[in-house]
Design an enzyme around this catalytic site. Structure first.
Site, PDB file in Angstrom:
ATOM      1  N   ALA A  19     -72.311 -49.772  21.534  1.00  0.00           N
ATOM      2  CA  ALA A  19     -72.282 -51.010  20.749  1.00  0.00           C
ATOM      3  C   ALA A  19     -73.159 -52.106  21.340  1.00  0.00           C
ATOM      4  O   ALA A  19     -73.415 -53.110  20.684  1.00  0.00           O
ATOM      5  CB  ALA A  19     -70.845 -51.500  20.621  1.00  0.00           C
ATOM      6  N   ARG A  24     -82.072 -56.224  28.054  1.00  0.00           N
ATOM      7  CA  ARG A  24     -83.149 -56.063  29.033  1.00  0.00           C
ATOM      8  C   ARG A  24     -84.345 -55.276  28.503  1.00  0.00           C
ATOM      9  O   ARG A  24     -85.406 -55.247  29.107  1.00  0.00           O
ATOM     10  CB  ARG A  24     -82.598 -55.389  30.306  1.00  0.00           C
ATOM     11  CG  ARG A  24     -81.704 -56.309  31.111  1.00  0.00           C
ATOM     12  CD  ARG A  24     -80.822 -55.552  32.095  1.00  0.00           C
ATOM     13  NE  ARG A  24     -79.667 -54.946  31.453  1.00  0.00           N
ATOM     14  CZ  ARG A  24     -78.698 -54.289  32.095  1.00  0.00           C
ATOM     15  NH1 ARG A  24     -78.760 -54.142  33.404  1.00  0.00           N
ATOM     16  NH2 ARG A  24     -77.682 -53.788  31.436  1.00  0.00           N
ATOM     17  N   GLY A 111     -73.875 -44.363  25.696  1.00  0.00           N
ATOM     18  CA  GLY A 111     -74.963 -44.046  24.767  1.00  0.00           C
ATOM     19  C   GLY A 111     -76.343 -44.203  25.376  1.00  0.00           C
ATOM     20  O   GLY A 111     -77.329 -43.728  24.818  1.00  0.00           O
ATOM     21  N   ASP A 112     -76.438 -44.850  26.538  1.00  0.00           N
ATOM     22  CA  ASP A 112     -77.754 -45.042  27.166  1.00  0.00           C
ATOM     23  C   ASP A 112     -77.929 -44.208  28.430  1.00  0.00           C
ATOM     24  O   ASP A 112     -78.771 -44.526  29.265  1.00  0.00           O
ATOM     25  CB  ASP A 112     -78.001 -46.535  27.437  1.00  0.00           C
ATOM     26  CG  ASP A 112     -77.091 -47.102  28.523  1.00  0.00           C
ATOM     27  OD1 ASP A 112     -76.033 -46.493  28.797  1.00  0.00           O
ATOM     28  OD2 ASP A 112     -77.432 -48.153  29.089  1.00  0.00           O
ATOM     29  N   GLY A 149     -73.310 -50.348  39.217  1.00  0.00           N
ATOM     30  CA  GLY A 149     -72.047 -50.609  39.884  1.00  0.00           C
ATOM     31  C   GLY A 149     -71.879 -49.614  41.027  1.00  0.00           C
ATOM     32  O   GLY A 149     -72.350 -48.486  40.951  1.00  0.00           O
ATOM     33  N   ARG A 344    -101.866 -30.358   5.799  1.00  0.00           N
ATOM     34  CA  ARG A 344    -100.926 -31.434   5.456  1.00  0.00           C
ATOM     35  C   ARG A 344     -99.680 -30.885   4.762  1.00  0.00           C
ATOM     36  O   ARG A 344     -99.640 -29.711   4.405  1.00  0.00           O
ATOM     37  CB  ARG A 344    -101.658 -32.462   4.591  1.00  0.00           C
ATOM     38  CG  ARG A 344    -102.724 -33.235   5.399  1.00  0.00           C
ATOM     39  CD  ARG A 344    -103.593 -34.075   4.497  1.00  0.00           C
ATOM     40  NE  ARG A 344    -102.802 -34.871   3.588  1.00  0.00           N
ATOM     41  CZ  ARG A 344    -103.230 -35.353   2.431  1.00  0.00           C
ATOM     42  NH1 ARG A 344    -104.467 -35.105   2.037  1.00  0.00           N
ATOM     43  NH2 ARG A 344    -102.439 -36.059   1.678  1.00  0.00           N
ATOM     44  N   ALA A 391    -118.385 -23.018   2.102  1.00  0.00           N
ATOM     45  CA  ALA A 391    -118.466 -24.294   2.809  1.00  0.00           C
ATOM     46  C   ALA A 391    -118.614 -25.443   1.828  1.00  0.00           C
ATOM     47  O   ALA A 391    -119.350 -25.346   0.849  1.00  0.00           O
ATOM     48  CB  ALA A 391    -119.660 -24.268   3.759  1.00  0.00           C
ATOM     49  N   TYR A 398    -107.120 -35.023  -8.313  1.00  0.00           N
ATOM     50  CA  TYR A 398    -106.557 -36.332  -8.670  1.00  0.00           C
ATOM     51  C   TYR A 398    -107.472 -37.003  -9.661  1.00  0.00           C
ATOM     52  O   TYR A 398    -108.674 -37.154  -9.406  1.00  0.00           O
ATOM     53  CB  TYR A 398    -106.436 -37.159  -7.384  1.00  0.00           C
ATOM     54  CG  TYR A 398    -105.740 -38.483  -7.534  1.00  0.00           C
ATOM     55  CD1 TYR A 398    -104.517 -38.587  -8.186  1.00  0.00           C
ATOM     56  CD2 TYR A 398    -106.303 -39.640  -7.003  1.00  0.00           C
ATOM     57  CE1 TYR A 398    -103.873 -39.817  -8.305  1.00  0.00           C
ATOM     58  CE2 TYR A 398    -105.670 -40.864  -7.109  1.00  0.00           C
ATOM     59  CZ  TYR A 398    -104.448 -40.951  -7.771  1.00  0.00           C
ATOM     60  OH  TYR A 398    -103.815 -42.162  -7.887  1.00  0.00           O
ATOM     61  N   ALA A 434    -122.901 -21.122  -6.153  1.00  0.00           N
ATOM     62  CA  ALA A 434    -122.949 -22.251  -5.231  1.00  0.00           C
ATOM     63  C   ALA A 434    -123.350 -23.524  -5.966  1.00  0.00           C
ATOM     64  O   ALA A 434    -124.147 -23.483  -6.892  1.00  0.00           O
ATOM     65  CB  ALA A 434    -123.945 -21.952  -4.114  1.00  0.00           C
TER      66      ALA A 434
HETATM   67  C1  UD1 Z   1     -72.492 -50.056  33.294  1.00  0.00           C
HETATM   68  C2  UD1 Z   1     -71.392 -50.174  34.335  1.00  0.00           C
HETATM   69  C3  UD1 Z   1     -71.998 -49.950  35.727  1.00  0.00           C
HETATM   70  C4  UD1 Z   1     -72.710 -48.624  35.774  1.00  0.00           C
HETATM   71  C5  UD1 Z   1     -73.733 -48.496  34.656  1.00  0.00           C
HETATM   72  C6  UD1 Z   1     -74.268 -47.077  34.596  1.00  0.00           C
HETATM   73  C7  UD1 Z   1     -69.842 -51.802  33.386  1.00  0.00           C
HETATM   74  C8  UD1 Z   1     -69.309 -53.184  33.465  1.00  0.00           C
HETATM   75  N1  UD1 Z   1     -70.792 -51.478  34.270  1.00  0.00           N
HETATM   76  O1  UD1 Z   1     -73.388 -51.122  33.513  1.00  0.00           O
HETATM   77  O2  UD1 Z   1     -70.987 -49.974  36.708  1.00  0.00           O
HETATM   78  O3  UD1 Z   1     -73.338 -48.457  37.034  1.00  0.00           O
HETATM   79  O4  UD1 Z   1     -73.120 -48.776  33.375  1.00  0.00           O
HETATM   80  O5  UD1 Z   1     -75.285 -46.921  33.647  1.00  0.00           O
HETATM   81  O6  UD1 Z   1     -69.362 -51.036  32.570  1.00  0.00           O
HETATM   82  N2  UD1 Z   1     -71.406 -51.221  25.475  1.00  0.00           N
HETATM   83  C9  UD1 Z   1     -70.557 -51.323  24.373  1.00  0.00           C
HETATM   84  N3  UD1 Z   1     -69.914 -52.492  24.149  1.00  0.00           N
HETATM   85  C10 UD1 Z   1     -70.055 -53.579  24.958  1.00  0.00           C
HETATM   86  C11 UD1 Z   1     -70.910 -53.473  26.091  1.00  0.00           C
HETATM   87  C12 UD1 Z   1     -71.559 -52.274  26.321  1.00  0.00           C
HETATM   88  O7  UD1 Z   1     -70.412 -50.373  23.602  1.00  0.00           O
HETATM   89  O8  UD1 Z   1     -69.417 -54.605  24.680  1.00  0.00           O
HETATM   90  C13 UD1 Z   1     -72.110 -49.944  25.700  1.00  0.00           C
HETATM   91  C14 UD1 Z   1     -73.618 -50.096  25.763  1.00  0.00           C
HETATM   92  O9  UD1 Z   1     -74.177 -49.915  24.463  1.00  0.00           O
HETATM   93  C15 UD1 Z   1     -74.029 -49.000  26.726  1.00  0.00           C
HETATM   94  C16 UD1 Z   1     -72.817 -48.821  27.619  1.00  0.00           C
HETATM   95  O10 UD1 Z   1     -71.730 -49.446  26.961  1.00  0.00           O
HETATM   96  O11 UD1 Z   1     -74.285 -47.784  26.045  1.00  0.00           O
HETATM   97  C17 UD1 Z   1     -73.019 -49.471  29.000  1.00  0.00           C
HETATM   98  O12 UD1 Z   1     -73.307 -50.838  28.821  1.00  0.00           O
HETATM   99  P1  UD1 Z   1     -74.449 -51.591  29.650  1.00  0.00           P
HETATM  100  O13 UD1 Z   1     -74.485 -53.002  29.217  1.00  0.00           O
HETATM  101  O14 UD1 Z   1     -75.706 -50.820  29.609  1.00  0.00           O
HETATM  102  O15 UD1 Z   1     -73.809 -51.516  31.117  1.00  0.00           O
HETATM  103  P2  UD1 Z   1     -74.577 -51.520  32.498  1.00  0.00           P
HETATM  104  O16 UD1 Z   1     -74.969 -52.899  32.832  1.00  0.00           O
HETATM  105  O17 UD1 Z   1     -75.626 -50.482  32.514  1.00  0.00           O
HETATM  106 CA    CA Z   2     -76.680 -49.284  31.027  1.00  0.00          CA
END
Ligand code: UD1
Ligand code: CA
Length: 475
Positions: A19, A24, A111-112, A149, A344, A391, A398, A434
């Site tokens: 979410a 960044r 998700g990331d 973290g 294509r 060739a 069209y 031709a």
């Molecule tokens: C988080 C962890 C950190 C860890 C890192 C690893 C926390 C507070 N910190 O930090 O300890 O080392 O991941 O990658 O959790 N998201 C939501 N809702 C929200 C906020 C975030 O769904 O309200 C989702 C984001 O879309 C993302 C994931 O949670 O997919 C992590 O959030 P992100 O803000 O990237 O946390 P980090 O700062 O990376």
């Molecule tokens: Ca992250």
């Protein structure tokens, strides 16, 4: 392929946090929709999760650009949880309470964090169950822990005391190398019994899921950590530079898998091969080749440099000379293409057919053994087996408003530099002289000449030369 590797899966749900905005990245697109290896980050995580539990037990938490995120992955059959306001990772899990509290345990993925392998998720699940833990944290020791973290263990045991975010680390904690991957297993009972105690007393004023570790420990629950063998698997992507390095890792992994299965890739670091691509053994890829989307390539093919193939089906033994562009088309065994062929969408190139230099096809079927070796445009055409397209031949498909079909029946011969004005049909075995412009159907076995007859004026050139010489002398 996507079958379950698990026992008792129905007790487990997988929750994927997706979410967040990804501030960044400095991009207007939600982070989890950014692509690596040809798929959104989130789709990689879902694909891995689907190896552990069926899609109906996967819950994706959406919020920022919720509709776009939903639309991108809905075809995978997962469920969604809306986190309308993004108040942190702890808050994200609170939002899923109603949908997942009835499971005994949940696995929480980010998700990331797209490189995570299904095997590692399964290990986390099994470790969590064997320790009868309330919370199990997947950790890693990457070369550079900055930004993550940190996991503070109780005297080097499995037990964890707390997770401390980068910005809250004390001087001595900054030396800790073990990071929180953001991937966890939880027993739902203690999780939801304590989650409302999370506080926003941190720099972002968010509810951190990471604070559950200390909270559970305080309540005498078991919190343990499992270190991933390969720290590369749990790397996150917070910036575009990190995203590009994940992309490189993912693509290197894909090349390694293909090479292990018998595909030769001469300079894998220069090739771009999407995740869903399949290639048969003994096929050779030269440097700087791109194979994209849902492309399937057979065995014993050779794909020479600078060829780009997307969403196409290629049979065995096909040769692509350098610089071919192939999109949404089918190519049968033994065909030869290029250099610089442009195939294509909707083209079907038959067995042993040739599509040569600077030949463009669109919605065109080339029968087996048909040849168009040089400088042609074949659009909306049906070219029979054994046809030879000379060739410079062009189909005029069209008329400025509509597209029309050109049919060339088998074994017909189209002389060089002909224009075939569609709709038009050239019969079986017919000959087109031709330089013809063909506007009417040509019956089978006929010869069509669609050009004015040549006239030759004997001595004309000499006479002109002599006249000029005389005029010059007279001056
Ligand atoms: C988080 C962890 C950190 C860890 C890192 C690893 C926390 C507070 N910190 O930090 O300890 O080392 O991941 O990658 O959790 N998201 C939501 N809702 C929200 C906020 C975030 O769904 O309200 C989702 C984001 O879309 C993302 C994931 O949670 O997919 C992590 O959030 P992100 O803000 O990237 O946390 P980090 O700062 O990376
Ligand atoms: Ca992250």
């Amino acid at each position: 392929m996507e079958k379950q590797k698990t026992s008792g899966a129905a007790h487990f749900a997988i929750v994927i946090m997706a979410a967040g905005k990804g501030t960044r990245l400095k991009s207007k697109r939600a982070k989890v929709l950014h692509e690596i290896a040809g798929r959104p980050l989130l789709a990689h995580v879902i694909k891995a999760a689907q190896q552990i539990v069926p899609a109906e037990h996967i819950y994706v938490i959406v919020g920022h650009q919720a509709e776009a995120v939903r639309a991108a992955v809905a075809p995978l059959g997962v469920k969604f949880v809306l986190q309308a306001e993004q108040r942190g990772t702890g808050h994200a899990i609170m939002c899923a309470r109603e949908q997942v509290a009835s499971y005994q345990d949940i696995l929480v993925l980010s998700g990331d964090v797209p490189l995570l392998r299904p095997e590692t998720i399964a290990q986390l699940r099994d470790f969590h169950l064997s320790k009868k833990a309330a919370m199990t944290i997947l950790t890693a020791a990457p070369p550079d822990p900055f930004g993550y973290g940190r996991v503070i263990r109780a005297g080097g045991s499995d037990r964890v005391k707390a997770i401390v975010e980068q910005k809250a680390l004390t001087k001595s904690q900054q030396k800790e190398r073990e990071i929180n991957s953001g991937i966890y297993a939880f027993a739902t009972k203690p999780l939801f019994a304590n989650i409302d105690r999370l506080k926003t007393d941190n720099v972002h004023h968010e509810l951190y899921l990471t604070d559950m570790a200390a909270l559970l420990v305080k309540n005498k629950a078991v919190v343990v950590a499992l270190k991933a063998a390969d720290s590369a698997e749990v790397l996150g992507a917070n910036t575009l530079a990190e995203l590009s390095s994940l992309d490189a890792t993912m693509r290197a992994r894909k090349c390694a898998d293909l090479m292990a299965a018998g595909v030769s890739i001469y300079r894998p670091e220069t090739c771009i091969i999407d995740n869903d691509v399949e290639i048969g053994a003994d096929t050779i890829l030269e440097p700087f080749v791109q194979i994209l989307g849902r492309t399937r390539i057979g065995s014993d093919c050779r794909i020479r440099s600078y060829t780009v193939i997307s969403d196409s089906q290629i049979a065995d033994n096909v040769l692509f000379r350098p610089g071919c562009i192939i999109d949404q088309s089918t190519i049968a065994a033994g065909a030869q293409l290029g250099p610089y062929a442009h195939v294509r969408p909707g083209s079907e190139i038959g067995e042993g057919a040739h599509v040569g230099n600077f030949v463009e096809t669109k919605k065109t079927r080339m029968g087996s053994g048909a040849k168009a070796n040089h400088l042609s445009y074949l659009g909306d055409s049906d070219v029979g087996a054994g046809v030879n397209v000379g060739a410079g031949t062009i189909t005029c498909n069209y008329d400025g408003v509509n597209k029309h079909m050109t049919v060339i029946e088998e074994n017909a011969f189209i002389g060089s530099d002909s224009t075939l004005v569609a709709p038009v049909r050239i019969g079986k075995g017919a000959y087109v002289a031709a330089g013809s412009t063909i506007t009417e159907d040509v019956p089978a076995d006929a010869l069509a000449l669609g050009r004015s007859r040549q006239t030759t004026k004997e001595g004309w050139s000499r006479a002109r030369r002599e006249e000029r010489a005389k005029a010059k002398a007279g001056k």
